[in-house]
Design a protein around this motif. Structure first.
Motif, PDB file in Angstrom:
ATOM      1  N   VAL A 107      34.568  43.047  47.264  1.00 32.98           N
ATOM      2  CA  VAL A 107      35.990  42.671  47.189  1.00 32.98           C
ATOM      3  C   VAL A 107      36.856  43.831  47.675  1.00 32.98           C
ATOM      4  CG1 VAL A 107      35.667  41.011  45.325  1.00 32.98           C
ATOM      5  CG2 VAL A 107      36.183  43.383  44.767  1.00 32.98           C
ATOM      6  N   CYS A 108      38.135  43.564  47.844  1.00 33.09           N
ATOM      7  CA  CYS A 108      39.066  44.586  48.333  1.00 33.09           C
ATOM      8  C   CYS A 108      39.332  45.681  47.297  1.00 33.09           C
ATOM      9  CB  CYS A 108      40.378  43.937  48.747  1.00 33.09           C
ATOM     10  SG  CYS A 108      40.194  42.763  50.101  1.00 33.09           S
ATOM     11  N   GLY A 168      43.083  46.055  46.512  1.00 35.59           N
ATOM     12  CA  GLY A 168      43.204  44.605  46.369  1.00 35.59           C
ATOM     13  C   GLY A 168      44.632  44.119  46.514  1.00 35.59           C
ATOM     14  N   CYS A 169      44.841  42.863  46.181  1.00 38.30           N
ATOM     15  CA  CYS A 169      46.152  42.200  46.294  1.00 38.30           C
ATOM     16  C   CYS A 169      47.033  42.612  45.128  1.00 38.30           C
ATOM     17  CB  CYS A 169      45.973  40.686  46.342  1.00 38.30           C
ATOM     18  SG  CYS A 169      44.924  40.124  47.674  1.00 38.30           S
ATOM     19  N   ASN A 187      49.085  39.957  42.846  1.00 36.58           N
ATOM     20  CA  ASN A 187      48.200  39.028  42.143  1.00 36.58           C
ATOM     21  C   ASN A 187      47.405  39.733  41.061  1.00 36.58           C
ATOM     22  OD1 ASN A 187      48.980  36.839  43.723  1.00 36.58           O
ATOM     23  ND2 ASN A 187      47.385  37.209  45.225  1.00 36.58           N
ATOM     24  N   CYS A 194      37.349  34.130  34.070  1.00 36.14           N
ATOM     25  CA  CYS A 194      37.297  34.732  35.404  1.00 36.14           C
ATOM     26  C   CYS A 194      35.981  34.557  36.152  1.00 36.14           C
ATOM     27  CB  CYS A 194      37.599  36.223  35.291  1.00 36.14           C
ATOM     28  SG  CYS A 194      39.281  36.579  34.739  1.00 36.14           S
ATOM     29  N   ASN A 228      35.128  32.644  39.916  1.00 35.48           N
ATOM     30  CA  ASN A 228      36.245  32.506  40.859  1.00 35.48           C
ATOM     31  C   ASN A 228      35.879  33.236  42.144  1.00 35.48           C
ATOM     32  OD1 ASN A 228      38.685  31.244  39.463  1.00 35.48           O
ATOM     33  ND2 ASN A 228      37.937  32.703  37.943  1.00 35.48           N
ATOM     34  N   CYS A 272      36.933  34.325  46.361  1.00 34.10           N
ATOM     35  CA  CYS A 272      38.008  34.621  47.301  1.00 34.10           C
ATOM     36  C   CYS A 272      37.485  34.362  48.702  1.00 34.10           C
ATOM     37  CB  CYS A 272      38.447  36.073  47.133  1.00 34.10           C
ATOM     38  SG  CYS A 272      39.802  36.565  48.207  1.00 34.10           S
ATOM     39  N   GLY A 273      37.993  33.338  49.340  1.00 36.59           N
ATOM     40  CA  GLY A 273      37.559  33.011  50.699  1.00 36.59           C
ATOM     41  C   GLY A 273      36.067  32.759  50.757  1.00 36.59           C
ATOM     42  N   LYS A 324      33.771  35.119  50.419  1.00 34.72           N
ATOM     43  CA  LYS A 324      33.099  36.294  49.860  1.00 34.72           C
ATOM     44  C   LYS A 324      32.041  35.950  48.807  1.00 34.72           C
ATOM     45  CE  LYS A 324      36.997  39.336  50.665  1.00 34.72           C
ATOM     46  NZ  LYS A 324      37.995  40.203  50.086  1.00 34.72           N
ATOM     47  N   SER A 336      35.255  37.447  43.761  1.00 34.94           N
ATOM     48  CA  SER A 336      36.681  37.777  43.838  1.00 34.94           C
ATOM     49  C   SER A 336      36.931  38.949  42.901  1.00 34.94           C
ATOM     50  CB  SER A 336      37.546  36.588  43.406  1.00 34.94           C
ATOM     51  OG  SER A 336      37.371  36.338  42.015  1.00 34.94           O
ATOM     52  N   CYS A 337      38.125  39.479  42.929  1.00 36.04           N
ATOM     53  CA  CYS A 337      38.464  40.553  42.000  1.00 36.04           C
ATOM     54  C   CYS A 337      38.367  40.061  40.553  1.00 36.04           C
ATOM     55  CB  CYS A 337      39.852  41.104  42.303  1.00 36.04           C
ATOM     56  SG  CYS A 337      39.927  41.996  43.880  1.00 36.04           S
TER      57      CYS A 337
END
Length: 83
Positions: free
Chosen positions: A13-14, A35-36, A39, A59, A62, A64-65, A67, A70-71
């Protein structure tokens, strides 16, 4: 979960790391490094004061795209790994 500050190294993740404080069975001060920004700040506010089990239940899974994680999913993994 042991009381104190914990840092989790994320994967895929980012956000690079997630830091949080455990106190009396509750999780506080969740901070994502990267990350974002907007959010992740909201996620932190919404989950503040919950137990690790509650955070994991909300959580885990979940994504993200494309990937596959997600975070938020990484935060759930942090809750499990730190126990």
């Amino acid at each position: 979960m042991k009381d104190g500050t914990h840092t989790y190294q994320t994967h895929g993740v980012c956000a690079r790391t997630i830091t949080f404080t455990a106190k009396n069975g509750k999780i506080y001060d969740i901070q994502f490094n990267g990350g974002c920004n907007g959010n992740l700040k909201m996620i932190s506010k919404l989950l503040d004061g919950m137990t690790a089990e509650e955070i994991n239940a909300k959580c885990a899974g979940n994504i993200c795209g494309m990937k596959g994680t997600s975070c938020a999913d990484q935060l759930a993994k942090a809750m499990i790994s730190e126990q």
